[in-house]
Design a protein around this motif. Structure first.
Motif, PDB file in Angstrom:
ATOM      1  N   ARG A   5       0.823  -1.201   0.000  1.00 49.22           N
ATOM      2  CA  ARG A   5       0.000   0.000   0.000  1.00 49.22           C
ATOM      3  C   ARG A   5       0.861   1.257   0.000  1.00 49.22           C
ATOM      4  O   ARG A   5       0.564   2.208   0.695  1.00 49.22           O
ATOM      5  CB  ARG A   5      -0.927  -0.018   1.193  1.00 49.22           C
ATOM      6  CG  ARG A   5      -1.772  -1.311   1.186  1.00 49.22           C
ATOM      7  CD  ARG A   5      -2.895  -1.182   2.052  1.00 49.22           C
ATOM      8  NE  ARG A   5      -3.771  -0.216   1.403  1.00 49.22           N
ATOM      9  CZ  ARG A   5      -5.068  -0.174   1.557  1.00 49.22           C
ATOM     10  NH1 ARG A   5      -5.650  -1.005   2.324  1.00 49.22           N
ATOM     11  NH2 ARG A   5      -5.793   0.728   0.939  1.00 49.22           N
ATOM     12  N   THR A   6       1.925   1.240  -0.778  1.00 47.51           N
ATOM     13  CA  THR A   6       2.841   2.376  -0.792  1.00 47.51           C
ATOM     14  C   THR A   6       2.591   3.330  -1.946  1.00 47.51           C
ATOM     15  O   THR A   6       3.356   4.257  -2.142  1.00 47.51           O
ATOM     16  CB  THR A   6       4.299   1.895  -0.852  1.00 47.51           C
ATOM     17  OG1 THR A   6       4.475   1.159  -2.051  1.00 47.51           O
ATOM     18  CG2 THR A   6       4.674   1.070   0.352  1.00 47.51           C
ATOM     19  N   GLU A   7       1.521   3.115  -2.702  1.00 45.76           N
ATOM     20  CA  GLU A   7       1.245   3.974  -3.856  1.00 45.76           C
ATOM     21  C   GLU A   7       1.203   5.443  -3.464  1.00 45.76           C
ATOM     22  O   GLU A   7       1.637   6.306  -4.211  1.00 45.76           O
ATOM     23  CB  GLU A   7      -0.084   3.587  -4.527  1.00 45.76           C
ATOM     24  CG  GLU A   7      -0.091   2.218  -5.129  1.00 45.76           C
ATOM     25  CD  GLU A   7      -0.453   1.138  -4.129  1.00 45.76           C
ATOM     26  OE1 GLU A   7      -1.014   1.454  -3.058  1.00 45.76           O
ATOM     27  OE2 GLU A   7      -0.158  -0.019  -4.399  1.00 45.76           O
ATOM     28  N   LEU A  14      10.438   4.785  -9.969  1.00 47.06           N
ATOM     29  CA  LEU A  14      11.395   5.147  -8.929  1.00 47.06           C
ATOM     30  C   LEU A  14      12.752   5.488  -9.522  1.00 47.06           C
ATOM     31  O   LEU A  14      13.170   4.901 -10.517  1.00 47.06           O
ATOM     32  CB  LEU A  14      11.566   3.978  -7.949  1.00 47.06           C
ATOM     33  CG  LEU A  14      10.292   3.472  -7.286  1.00 47.06           C
ATOM     34  CD1 LEU A  14      10.589   2.214  -6.477  1.00 47.06           C
ATOM     35  CD2 LEU A  14       9.671   4.543  -6.420  1.00 47.06           C
ATOM     36  N   THR A  15      13.423   6.403  -8.885  1.00 46.63           N
ATOM     37  CA  THR A  15      14.789   6.753  -9.257  1.00 46.63           C
ATOM     38  C   THR A  15      15.743   6.050  -8.294  1.00 46.63           C
ATOM     39  O   THR A  15      15.317   5.553  -7.241  1.00 46.63           O
ATOM     40  CB  THR A  15      15.004   8.272  -9.144  1.00 46.63           C
ATOM     41  OG1 THR A  15      14.869   8.654  -7.765  1.00 46.63           O
ATOM     42  CG2 THR A  15      14.028   9.049 -10.007  1.00 46.63           C
ATOM     43  N   LEU A  39      16.873  -6.949 -10.815  1.00 50.65           N
ATOM     44  CA  LEU A  39      15.552  -6.528 -11.237  1.00 50.65           C
ATOM     45  C   LEU A  39      15.676  -5.710 -12.516  1.00 50.65           C
ATOM     46  O   LEU A  39      16.744  -5.187 -12.825  1.00 50.65           O
ATOM     47  CB  LEU A  39      14.816  -5.740 -10.150  1.00 50.65           C
ATOM     48  CG  LEU A  39      15.327  -4.383  -9.746  1.00 50.65           C
ATOM     49  CD1 LEU A  39      14.133  -3.532  -9.330  1.00 50.65           C
ATOM     50  CD2 LEU A  39      16.254  -4.498  -8.566  1.00 50.65           C
ATOM     51  N   HIS A  40      14.573  -5.653 -13.235  1.00 48.58           N
ATOM     52  CA  HIS A  40      14.561  -4.942 -14.513  1.00 48.58           C
ATOM     53  C   HIS A  40      14.648  -3.442 -14.268  1.00 48.58           C
ATOM     54  O   HIS A  40      13.908  -2.894 -13.459  1.00 48.58           O
ATOM     55  CB  HIS A  40      13.280  -5.257 -15.278  1.00 48.58           C
ATOM     56  CG  HIS A  40      13.152  -4.440 -16.525  1.00 48.58           C
ATOM     57  ND1 HIS A  40      13.880  -4.703 -17.660  1.00 48.58           N
ATOM     58  CD2 HIS A  40      12.407  -3.345 -16.793  1.00 48.58           C
ATOM     59  CE1 HIS A  40      13.579  -3.808 -18.580  1.00 48.58           C
ATOM     60  NE2 HIS A  40      12.685  -2.974 -18.082  1.00 48.58           N
ATOM     61  N   VAL A  50      13.194   2.573 -12.290  1.00 46.95           N
ATOM     62  CA  VAL A  50      12.665   1.261 -11.907  1.00 46.95           C
ATOM     63  C   VAL A  50      11.171   1.421 -11.652  1.00 46.95           C
ATOM     64  O   VAL A  50      10.754   2.323 -10.926  1.00 46.95           O
ATOM     65  CB  VAL A  50      13.358   0.727 -10.632  1.00 46.95           C
ATOM     66  CG1 VAL A  50      12.775  -0.615 -10.225  1.00 46.95           C
ATOM     67  CG2 VAL A  50      14.854   0.615 -10.832  1.00 46.95           C
ATOM     68  N   SER A  51      10.390   0.528 -12.227  1.00 45.96           N
ATOM     69  CA  SER A  51       8.957   0.527 -11.970  1.00 45.96           C
ATOM     70  C   SER A  51       8.723   0.218 -10.491  1.00 45.96           C
ATOM     71  O   SER A  51       9.340  -0.684  -9.923  1.00 45.96           O
ATOM     72  CB  SER A  51       8.286  -0.543 -12.831  1.00 45.96           C
ATOM     73  OG  SER A  51       7.010  -0.851 -12.334  1.00 45.96           O
ATOM     74  N   ARG A  52       7.819   0.961  -9.874  1.00 48.20           N
ATOM     75  CA  ARG A  52       7.473   0.696  -8.473  1.00 48.20           C
ATOM     76  C   ARG A  52       6.976  -0.739  -8.305  1.00 48.20           C
ATOM     77  O   ARG A  52       7.344  -1.421  -7.351  1.00 48.20           O
ATOM     78  CB  ARG A  52       6.397   1.686  -8.002  1.00 48.20           C
ATOM     79  CG  ARG A  52       5.952   1.419  -6.563  1.00 48.20           C
ATOM     80  CD  ARG A  52       4.826   2.336  -6.112  1.00 48.20           C
ATOM     81  NE  ARG A  52       3.667   2.150  -6.946  1.00 48.20           N
ATOM     82  CZ  ARG A  52       2.843   3.126  -7.303  1.00 48.20           C
ATOM     83  NH1 ARG A  52       3.059   4.353  -6.912  1.00 48.20           N
ATOM     84  NH2 ARG A  52       1.803   2.872  -8.057  1.00 48.20           N
TER      85      ARG A  52
END
Length: 64
Positions: A5-7, A14-15, A39-40, A50-52
């Motif tokens: 629930r960190t949205e 993310l940087t 991770l991708h 990086v995608s959250r």
């Protein structure tokens, strides 16, 4: 805190600085991790993103 629930706390992309702050690690360890292939990551020139979703799945052990 429920990590799923960190949205409201983190942007969808993310940087390295976001990841560094979240994990509480040094800048050099952050880049070592991001360049490890665990991770991708997406790159735009020299900038890493990086995608959250990808990061949280890795954090929860759901990544391949």
């Amino acid at each position: 805190m429920d990590i799923t629930r960190t949205e409201e706390f983190h942007p969808p992309v993310l940087t390295p600085k976001d990841i560094q702050n979240f994990l509480g690690i040094s800048k050099s360890k952050t880049y070592e991790f991001l360049n490890s292939g665990e991770l991708h990551v997406a790159r735009a020139g020299r900038t890493i993103y990086v995608s959250r979703v990808v990061f949280l799945e890795w954090l929860e052990g759901k990544s391949d």
